[in-house]
Design an enzyme around this catalytic site. Structure first.
Site, PDB file in Angstrom:
ATOM      1  N   LYS A 255      -6.614   9.871 -17.815  1.00 11.13           N
ATOM      2  CA  LYS A 255      -6.876  10.651 -19.033  1.00 11.13           C
ATOM      3  C   LYS A 255      -5.618  10.678 -19.916  1.00 11.13           C
ATOM      4  CE  LYS A 255     -10.596  11.384 -16.610  1.00 11.13           C
ATOM      5  NZ  LYS A 255     -11.687  10.431 -16.666  1.00 11.13           N
TER       6      LYS A 255
ATOM      7  N   ARG B 175       0.841  -1.208   0.000  1.00 10.43           N
ATOM      8  CA  ARG B 175       0.000   0.000   0.000  1.00 10.43           C
ATOM      9  C   ARG B 175       0.870   1.249   0.000  1.00 10.43           C
ATOM     10  NH1 ARG B 175      -1.781   0.603   4.661  1.00 10.43           N
ATOM     11  NH2 ARG B 175      -3.004  -1.302   4.799  1.00 10.43           N
TER      12      ARG B 175
ATOM     13  N   ASP C 287      -5.512  21.223 -10.624  1.00  9.88           N
ATOM     14  CA  ASP C 287      -5.807  19.994 -11.357  1.00  9.88           C
ATOM     15  C   ASP C 287      -5.497  20.275 -12.826  1.00  9.88           C
ATOM     16  OD1 ASP C 287      -7.023  18.005 -12.899  1.00  9.88           O
ATOM     17  OD2 ASP C 287      -8.608  17.661 -11.430  1.00  9.88           O
TER      18      ASP C 287
HETATM   19  N1  PLP Z   1     -10.107  15.823 -12.565  1.00  9.76           N
HETATM   20  C1  PLP Z   1     -10.624  16.058 -13.772  1.00  9.76           C
HETATM   21  C2  PLP Z   1     -10.395  17.384 -14.434  1.00  9.76           C
HETATM   22  C3  PLP Z   1     -11.397  15.072 -14.414  1.00  9.76           C
HETATM   23  O1  PLP Z   1     -11.923  15.324 -15.611  1.00  9.76           O
HETATM   24  C4  PLP Z   1     -11.607  13.837 -13.750  1.00  9.76           C
HETATM   25  C5  PLP Z   1     -12.424  12.771 -14.364  1.00  9.76           C
HETATM   26  O2  PLP Z   1     -13.047  12.961 -15.378  1.00  9.76           O
HETATM   27  C6  PLP Z   1     -11.053  13.650 -12.489  1.00  9.76           C
HETATM   28  C7  PLP Z   1     -10.286  14.653 -11.927  1.00  9.76           C
HETATM   29  C8  PLP Z   1     -11.256  12.368 -11.739  1.00  9.76           C
HETATM   30  O3  PLP Z   1     -10.400  11.395 -12.226  1.00  9.76           O
HETATM   31  P1  PLP Z   1     -10.698   9.825 -12.158  1.00  9.76           P
HETATM   32  O4  PLP Z   1     -11.815   9.550 -13.099  1.00  9.76           O
HETATM   33  O5  PLP Z   1      -9.403   9.208 -12.547  1.00  9.76           O
HETATM   34  O6  PLP Z   1     -11.084   9.524 -10.742  1.00  9.76           O
END
Ligand code: PLP
Length: 410
Positions: A222, A72, A197
């Site tokens: 992504k 972990r 993000d």
């Molecule tokens: N941040 C953004 C900008 C996203 O578009 C997404 C998911 O679409 C996430 C975070 C969350 O990621 P995950 O789907 O890998 O949990």
């Protein structure tokens, strides 16, 4: 074995940093030396849940290294990914976890406590928004939504209890751009950290730490993986914060470890990130221009279009526009549903950043969810007409032809 691998990878990481190698080279090589792994050119997948030690003293030494006792907290495959991502973002350290949501959860639940305040941009990925609105307040943390498209709005929102400013740029799903440097400057003036993000941009196109952010988050699901076959998340930043996230956040708050198999897939995807982002960006610009020229389309939001309200900031902090765009039709909500059903090549699906082009209509999915989740709603600033298109790696002409045939029917 554990320690010699570690010292080898640390030495390699230092030498690659110091050698001034380019981004694409580091995306392929950083943090991995085949000599440490039976000369395997690709990183092996360590499918083990625990580690055995030759003596109690060796066991204690591993514990002193931050708990390298159990999978972990430690896995050689995931550690290569952490070091590589940290290097690409220009961060001191990195942590990878099981999804982008796990990255956000680990960040918030590790760094904020009851009585603290969190400032977020008013438009966020739908599930981050749900966590901010519904889960975060249950832990006694106040979440304040602010329109950060004007960084001055931060001044009135920051209080002595504010611990973190969090936003996406480009913003999901609008592809608006927030000015990282301007927001970081105002937050830092009041002693508040900034987390970005950067999922829509990827480190190939933008590196928020270079613009003053303190922490970067990614959904590795992504662009960084890029092939739609693994979930993952990452947090990159200074060594002290990352130690906290690793040793408390991952170890005993969320426990959201990334599978080593997913780490392997994401490392493989990362090798082509530079090429893919160039192609995603070039095709998305061509698609955005074609959509803008179509009479059935009311608006198109793509950061590198001349019509985009944030085009100046986009060019300041991104090298290209990425593959994400949003648009709406004169025919509105119902028109979006009809048009999407006419598409033959572009796949109707949530998610983004894959080789396959994906289109999604938040308005219809939100309405569909409301009977089971009454509080489901669109993020602030997102209209019911909005369609989000993740432009993939197909030929631009084929994508444009598919969209045209679907739009010409109006
Ligand atoms: N941040 C953004 C900008 C996203 O578009 C997404 C998911 O679409 C996430 C975070 C969350 O990621 P995950 O789907 O890998 O949990």
């Amino acid at each position: 074995m554990t320690r010699s691998f570690q010292s080898e990878t640390d030495a390699l990481a230092r030498s690659l940093n110091e050698s001034g190698l380019g981004f694409a080279t580091r995306a392929i090589h950083h943090g991995y030396d085949p000599a440490g792994f039976s000369n395997a050119v690709q990183p092996p997948v360590f499918l083990t849940s625990t580690y055995g030690f030759e003596s109690v003293a060796a066991n204690e030494a591993a514990a002193a290294l931050g708990g390298r006792l159990y999978a972990r907290e430690y896995n050689p495959t995931t550690e290569i990914l952490e070091q590589r991502l940290a290097n690409l973002e220009g961060a001191e350290a990195g942590l990878v976890v099981s999804s982008g949501m796990a990255a956000f959860g680990t960040l918030i639940l590790s760094l904020l406590s009851q009585g603290d305040e969190l400032i977020v941009h008013r438009t966020l990925y739908a599930n981050t928004l749900a966590m901010v609105e519904q889960a975060v307040p249950r832990f006694g943390i106040k979440a304040v939504a602010v329109d950060l498209s004007d960084p001055h709005n931060l001044d009135a929102a920051i209080t002595e209890r504010t611990r973190l400013v969090f936003f996406e740029t480009p913003v999901n799903p609008l592809s608006r751009i927030l000015d990282i440097a301007a927001i970081a400057e105002r937050a830092h003036a009041r002693g508040v950290k900034v987390a970005v993000d950067s999922t829509f941009g990827s480190p190939a196109l933008q590196r928020p730490l270079e613009h003053g952010a303190d922490i970067v988050l990614h959904s590795l699901t992504k662009y960084i993986n890029g092939h739609g076959d693994a979930l993952g998340g990452a947090i990159l930043g200074d060594a002290q914060t990352l130690r906290t996230l690793h040793e408390t956040g991952l170890r005993y708050i969320t426990g959201a470890a990334l599978s080593p198999m997913s780490a392997f897939l994401i490392l493989r995807g990362l090798k082509t990130l530079t090429l893919r982002m160039e192609r995603h960006s070039a095709t998305a610009l061509a698609v955005a221009q074609a959509l803008e020229a179509h009479p059935a389309v009311t608006w198109v939001s793509y950061p590198f279009l001349d019509s985009h309200p944030d085009r100046v900031t986009a060019r300041k902090q991104m090298s290209q526009g990425s593959g994400m765009l949003a648009f709406g039709l004169h025919a509105g909500f119902e028109g979006a549903r009809r048009m999407m059903d006419r598409l033959n090549l572009i796949t109707r699906a949530v998610s983004l950043g894959d080789a396959d082009s994906l289109i999604y209509h938040p308005g219809s999915l939100t309405r569909a969810r409301q009977p089971i989740r009454k509080d489901a709603h669109l993020a602030d600033g997102v209209g019911e007409d909005l369609m989000r298109l993740s432009v993939g790696l197909e030929d631009a002409n084929d994508l444009i032809a598919d969209l045209r045939q679907a739009l010409d029917a109006f």
